[in-house]
Design an enzyme around this catalytic site. Structure first.
Site, PDB file in Angstrom:
ATOM      1  N   LYS A 142      49.402  69.877  10.630  1.00 33.62           N
ATOM      2  CA  LYS A 142      50.503  69.647  11.567  1.00 33.62           C
ATOM      3  C   LYS A 142      51.048  70.928  12.208  1.00 33.62           C
ATOM      4  CE  LYS A 142      52.269  65.152  10.125  1.00 33.62           C
ATOM      5  NZ  LYS A 142      53.492  64.371   9.850  1.00 33.62           N
TER       6      LYS A 142
ATOM      7  N   ASP B  96      56.569  61.342  14.999  1.00 37.79           N
ATOM      8  CA  ASP B  96      57.248  60.980  13.749  1.00 37.79           C
ATOM      9  C   ASP B  96      58.738  60.779  14.005  1.00 37.79           C
ATOM     10  OD1 ASP B  96      55.046  60.989  12.038  1.00 37.79           O
ATOM     11  OD2 ASP B  96      55.219  63.127  11.620  1.00 37.79           O
TER      12      ASP B  96
END
Length: 276
Positions: A66, A102
Site C-alpha cells: 500500500k 478504503d
C-alpha cells in the site's frame, strides 16, 4: 460491451480473499464485462511486475504494497497522498494513478448504519486501517483517542505527530484495558475478535456499552463480541463487511465510471453474509 476488462488484487500473501467474489457481483450489477484475479506479488517482486500490471484496466493493492507502490505511480489522489497509502490504482491513457477507496468504504458504511463521525472518537489500534480511520476522524473534526497495547506506544506517537503536523489535529493515547467510557463512536482497527479468535474483544464491556455507536472493521465473523455487546446495549453498530464491499464499489466507480446505490450494495452484503 466489446472485450473483457481485466482487473486484479495484488498483495502477499493473499490467502482467502473475498475480493474476487465481490467484484464479480459488482460487474453483474453494473453490466461490466470484467474479470478479476488475485495475483500474489512479494515485496521483492513488485518493481519487476509493475509493467505487466499496467496492462490491466486497474488493480487493487493490499499488504505489503500500500505504501511501497507509491514511488512507481504517475500520480496520487488527494486522500492517497494525505494518508500515504494506496489501495486502488487506475490506468488511464498509460498513466497509473493511485487512490484510497478504503476511506470511501468506511464513510459509506457509517452512513448506511446512520452513524455520524463526530464528537469523541475512540480508535482501537494504530496500524494501517486505524491510520485511515484516524485521518478521516481528524478531517471530520473529531476528538480522537487511540486505545493501544503498551508495545505500540512509539508507533502511535508517530501517528499522533503526523495528524498534528498535517491536519493540526490533537489526539491522545490510552491503553485498551483502561479506555474509559462515554464515547460518541468506537472504531476497532485491531484484529481482536477475528476468526479464529472469535471470543476476543479489544475493550471492556462497559466502555462499549456506555458509548453511542460502534464500528468494527472485522467481517469474519460477521458478528464479533464487540458488535454483540453493542447490540445488547441497543446502540448503533456496523461491521467490516459493509466497508469491504463499499470500498470495492468505489474502486469500480473509478475504473469504469459507474455508480452503485445502497440497495445494490446491501444485496451483495447479504449474499456474502449468507455464504459466510
Amino acid at each position: 460491451m466489446n472485450g473483457i476488462k481485466s482487473f486484479a488484487l495484488i498483495g502477499f500473501p493473499l490467502g482467502h480473499s473475498l475480493s474476487g467474489i465481490i467484484h464479480k457481483e459488482l460487474f453483474s450489477v453494473s453490466g461490466i464485462n470484467g474479470e478479476y484475479e488475485l495475483i500474489e506479488i512479494s515485496r521483492e517482486e513488485l518493481n519487476d511486475s509493475f509493467e505487466q500490471l499496467k496492462k490491466l484496466g486497474g488493480f487493487n493493492v493490499t499488504i505489503p504494497h500500500k505504501s511501497n507502490i507509491i514511488p512507481l505511480l504517475d500520480g496520487l489522489s488527494r486522500k492517497a497522498e494525505l494518508f500515504g497509502a494506496v489501495n486502488t490504482v487506475d490506468m488511464k491513457n498509460g498513466k497509473a494513478i493511485g487512490h484510497n477507496t478504503d476511506c470511501i468504504g468506511f464513510l459509506r458504511a457509517l452512513e448506511a448504519a446512520d452513524i455520524e463521525l463526530k464528537g469523541r472518537v475512540l480508535i482501537c489500534g494504530c496500524g494501517g486501517v486505524s491510520r485511515m480511520f484516524a485521518f478521516e476522524s481528524a478531517l471530520a473534526g473529531c476528538d480522537i483517542t487511540f486505545a493501544i497495547r503498551e508495545s505500540s506506544i512509539k508507533k502511535c506517537e508517530v501517528l499522533c505527530s503526523e495528524l498534528k503536523e498535517k491536519l493540526g489535529a490533537q489526539s491522545r493515547i490510552v491503553f485498551l484495558d483502561n479506555a474509559g467510557e462515554n464515547y460518541d463512536l468506537i472504531i476497532n482497527g485491531t484484529p481482536s475478535g477475528m476468526f479464529p479468535n472469535v471470543d476476543d474483544c479489544p475493550l471492556k464491556k462497559e466502555t462499549i456499552q456506555t458509548s453511542k455507536a460502534v464500528f468494527d472493521s472485522i467481517y469474519n465473523p460477521y458478528e464479533t463480541v464487540l458488535i454483540r455487546y453493542a447490540k445488547e446495549a441497543k446502540i448503533k453498530y456496523q461491521n467490516g463487511l459493509s466497508m469491504l464491499v463499499w470500498q470495492a464499489a468505489a474502486a469500480e466507480e473509478i475504473w469504469n465510471v459507474v455508480k452503485f446505490n445502497a440497495e445494490d450494495i446491501n444485496k451483495i452484503i447479504e449474499k456474502l453474509r449468507i455464504k459466510s
